[in-house]
Write an enzyme that holds these catalytic residues in place. Structure first.
Site, PDB file in Angstrom:
ATOM      1  N   ARG A  88      44.969  35.348  53.388  1.00 50.70           N
ATOM      2  CA  ARG A  88      43.641  34.965  52.899  1.00 50.70           C
ATOM      3  C   ARG A  88      42.600  35.140  54.012  1.00 50.70           C
ATOM      4  NH1 ARG A  88      47.442  31.340  50.831  1.00 50.70           N
ATOM      5  NH2 ARG A  88      47.412  31.000  48.582  1.00 50.70           N
ATOM      6  N   ASP A 148      47.497  24.247  44.745  1.00 48.17           N
ATOM      7  CA  ASP A 148      48.738  24.207  45.517  1.00 48.17           C
ATOM      8  C   ASP A 148      49.639  23.063  45.035  1.00 48.17           C
ATOM      9  OD1 ASP A 148      47.617  26.271  46.955  1.00 48.17           O
ATOM     10  OD2 ASP A 148      46.773  24.949  48.490  1.00 48.17           O
ATOM     11  N   ARG A 151      51.313  24.083  41.869  1.00 46.96           N
ATOM     12  CA  ARG A 151      52.434  24.994  42.177  1.00 46.96           C
ATOM     13  C   ARG A 151      53.622  24.209  42.747  1.00 46.96           C
ATOM     14  NH1 ARG A 151      48.563  29.846  44.545  1.00 46.96           N
ATOM     15  NH2 ARG A 151      48.269  30.857  42.526  1.00 46.96           N
ATOM     16  N   HIS A 175      44.323  25.694  52.997  1.00 43.35           N
ATOM     17  CA  HIS A 175      44.791  26.513  51.869  1.00 43.35           C
ATOM     18  C   HIS A 175      45.239  27.881  52.404  1.00 43.35           C
ATOM     19  CE1 HIS A 175      45.112  28.053  47.856  1.00 43.35           C
ATOM     20  NE2 HIS A 175      44.183  28.967  48.062  1.00 43.35           N
TER      21      HIS A 175
HETATM   22  P1  NAI Z   1      37.898  39.502  41.337  1.00 46.79           P
HETATM   23  O1  NAI Z   1      37.752  40.749  42.154  1.00 46.79           O
HETATM   24  O2  NAI Z   1      38.593  39.604  40.029  1.00 46.79           O
HETATM   25  O3  NAI Z   1      36.448  38.888  41.072  1.00 46.79           O
HETATM   26  C1  NAI Z   1      35.502  38.707  42.066  1.00 46.79           C
HETATM   27  C2  NAI Z   1      34.149  39.013  41.451  1.00 46.79           C
HETATM   28  O4  NAI Z   1      33.135  38.717  42.418  1.00 46.79           O
HETATM   29  C3  NAI Z   1      33.973  40.495  41.073  1.00 46.79           C
HETATM   30  O5  NAI Z   1      33.674  40.609  39.697  1.00 46.79           O
HETATM   31  C4  NAI Z   1      32.805  40.956  41.957  1.00 46.79           C
HETATM   32  O6  NAI Z   1      31.968  41.925  41.327  1.00 46.79           O
HETATM   33  C5  NAI Z   1      32.076  39.633  42.198  1.00 46.79           C
HETATM   34  N1  NAI Z   1      31.172  39.661  43.344  1.00 46.79           N
HETATM   35  C6  NAI Z   1      31.348  40.255  44.550  1.00 46.79           C
HETATM   36  N2  NAI Z   1      30.262  40.054  45.325  1.00 46.79           N
HETATM   37  C7  NAI Z   1      29.384  39.308  44.604  1.00 46.79           C
HETATM   38  C8  NAI Z   1      28.095  38.762  44.864  1.00 46.79           C
HETATM   39  N3  NAI Z   1      27.469  38.945  46.032  1.00 46.79           N
HETATM   40  N4  NAI Z   1      27.509  38.056  43.887  1.00 46.79           N
HETATM   41  C9  NAI Z   1      28.111  37.866  42.686  1.00 46.79           C
HETATM   42  N5  NAI Z   1      29.330  38.354  42.395  1.00 46.79           N
HETATM   43  C10 NAI Z   1      29.955  39.065  43.336  1.00 46.79           C
HETATM   44  O7  NAI Z   1      38.605  38.415  42.265  1.00 46.79           O
HETATM   45  P2  NAI Z   1      39.339  37.064  41.804  1.00 46.79           P
HETATM   46  O8  NAI Z   1      40.764  37.331  41.590  1.00 46.79           O
HETATM   47  O9  NAI Z   1      38.528  36.449  40.734  1.00 46.79           O
HETATM   48  O10 NAI Z   1      39.237  36.182  43.148  1.00 46.79           O
HETATM   49  C11 NAI Z   1      37.977  35.712  43.591  1.00 46.79           C
HETATM   50  C12 NAI Z   1      38.112  34.970  44.914  1.00 46.79           C
HETATM   51  O11 NAI Z   1      38.825  33.756  44.717  1.00 46.79           O
HETATM   52  C13 NAI Z   1      38.893  35.731  45.993  1.00 46.79           C
HETATM   53  O12 NAI Z   1      38.305  35.548  47.255  1.00 46.79           O
HETATM   54  C14 NAI Z   1      40.271  35.079  45.949  1.00 46.79           C
HETATM   55  O13 NAI Z   1      40.960  35.221  47.166  1.00 46.79           O
HETATM   56  C15 NAI Z   1      39.869  33.654  45.669  1.00 46.79           C
HETATM   57  N6  NAI Z   1      40.925  32.801  45.119  1.00 46.79           N
HETATM   58  C16 NAI Z   1      40.994  31.537  45.605  1.00 46.79           C
HETATM   59  C17 NAI Z   1      41.915  30.641  45.116  1.00 46.79           C
HETATM   60  C18 NAI Z   1      41.942  29.252  45.643  1.00 46.79           C
HETATM   61  O14 NAI Z   1      42.880  28.519  45.355  1.00 46.79           O
HETATM   62  N7  NAI Z   1      40.956  28.810  46.409  1.00 46.79           N
HETATM   63  C19 NAI Z   1      42.882  31.047  44.073  1.00 46.79           C
HETATM   64  C20 NAI Z   1      42.701  32.398  43.606  1.00 46.79           C
HETATM   65  C21 NAI Z   1      41.750  33.237  44.125  1.00 46.79           C
END
Ligand code: NAI
Length: 306
Positions: A88, A148, A151, A175
């Site tokens: 991450r 977490d 899970r 995390h």
């Molecule tokens: P994804 O790629 O499917 O979606 C991310 C979206 O953000 C995309 O549609 C993209 O166009 C948009 N984006 C990028 N820059 C932007 C901006 N400046 N303004 C508005 N939108 C913007 O990714 P996903 O799978 O949804 O993951 C998103 C984030 O969440 C990642 O960083 C991932 O690592 C994190 N994550 C965190 C978790 C946690 O437990 N904290 C669990 C799962 C994912």
């Protein structure tokens, strides 16, 4: 209740869907930088309304923060997810700029908003959101521990061969694969310590599977998971909307709690209408304390890359 979800990708859309299905928010605004993407996701989700029986109005906008004005809660999921084999922490160079700019845009339009940070590396992104917005410390919550812990409960239920609803357990700390601390000592099955049901070896295995829970899914999916992350965020949004005072481990800015200062890291907290209502300090044993300090050191190292 008006909720903004920035990032209409996998996690953002899943979270919007769960919020809508629970039918407690009047409005969800999806924001994405990709032209037309949030609009498309919002339209697709709204076409579920008559099928799933919800009244929540979901709209999508391309980078137009005026439409997010006066949001009660905003969720930041914008940024890139990890690919198999990545940590991450490796996402920081791309995601830090995105999270900072998004957080600034959010508070310009919703000065009283409570922000839930999801983008990774999440603890550092939550810390960055504090620095970028200067919001009171109860108004920024990092989502990690809720996922977490879910899970952890999944793995415990698997090992105990019982329903997940029978087990209780919590993961604190950063995390990250190495920073998470599944509190096996405190995990129970209907109030009975889980050590009554499984061997120490099996419990160690549960702990390890929990810590690499995200990586396991990333390997299988080719990208990171979305259903459980979306469900975890929506549960936290629901606790704020309902003023439930439900306890979640989540990334909180600490000012002396657990002997830590000037760091956002996962600890148990009561979530209600004011965001973080109270940080709950539980008694940790020496090994757990040492692990939390180690985990905090790793988070500080990532914070140093900002
Ligand atoms: P994804 O790629 O499917 O979606 C991310 C979206 O953000 C995309 O549609 C993209 O166009 C948009 N984006 C990028 N820059 C932007 C901006 N400046 N303004 C508005 N939108 C913007 O990714 P996903 O799978 O949804 O993951 C998103 C984030 O969440 C990642 O960083 C991932 O690592 C994190 N994550 C965190 C978790 C946690 O437990 N904290 C669990 C799962 C994912």
């Amino acid at each position: 209740m008006k909720v903004t979800v920035v990032g209409a990708g996998a996690v953002g859309a899943s979270c919007a869907e769960y919020i809508a299905i629970k039918n407690f928010a009047e409005e969800v605004v999806l924001v994405d930088i990709k032209e037309g993407f949030a609009e498309g996701k919002a339209m697709d989700l709204m076409q579920c309304a008559s099928l799933n029986g919800f009244d929540t109005k979901i709209t999508g906008v391309t980078n137009d923060y005026s439409k997010t004005a006066d949001s009660d809660v905003a969720v930041i999921t914008s940024g890139i997810p990890r690919k198999p084999g990545m940590t991450r922490e490796e996402l920081i160079s791309t995601n830090a700029g995105i999270v900072k700019q998004v957080a600034e845009n959010l508070i310009k339009n919703s000065p009283n908003v409570t922000i839930i940070v999801v983008s990774n590396p999440m603890d550092t992104m939550a810390y960055l959101a504090h620095k970028a917005t200067n919001l009171p410390k109860n108004k920024i919550i990092g989502m990690g521990g809720a996922l977490d812990s879910a899970r952890f409960k999944y793995r415990l239920a698997e090992a105990l061969e019982c329903p997940a609803s029978d087990v209780d357990g919590m993961v604190i700390g950063g995390h990250s694969d190495t920073g998470m601390i599944p509190l096996t000592r405190l995990a129970t099955r209907n109030s009975v310590p889980v050590s009554k049901f499984i061997s120490n070896d099996k419990l160690e295995n549960v702990k390890e599977e929990t810590k690499v829970g995200g990586a396991t899914l990333t390997k299988l999916l080719g990208t990171s998971a979305w259903y459980a992350p979306g469900a975890a965020v929506s549960a936290m949004v629901h606790a704020i909307a309902n003023d439930s005072k439900k306890m979640f481990p989540c990334s909180c800015l600490l000012e002396g709690e657990y002997g830590l200062k000037d760091i956002s890291i996962g600890v148990p907290a009561i979530i209600g209408k004011n965001g973080i209502e109270e940080i709950v300090e539980i008694e940790l044993d020496d090994a757990e304390k040492a692990k939390l300090n180690e985990s905090a050191e790793a988070v500080r190292k990532t914070n140093g890359l900002l």
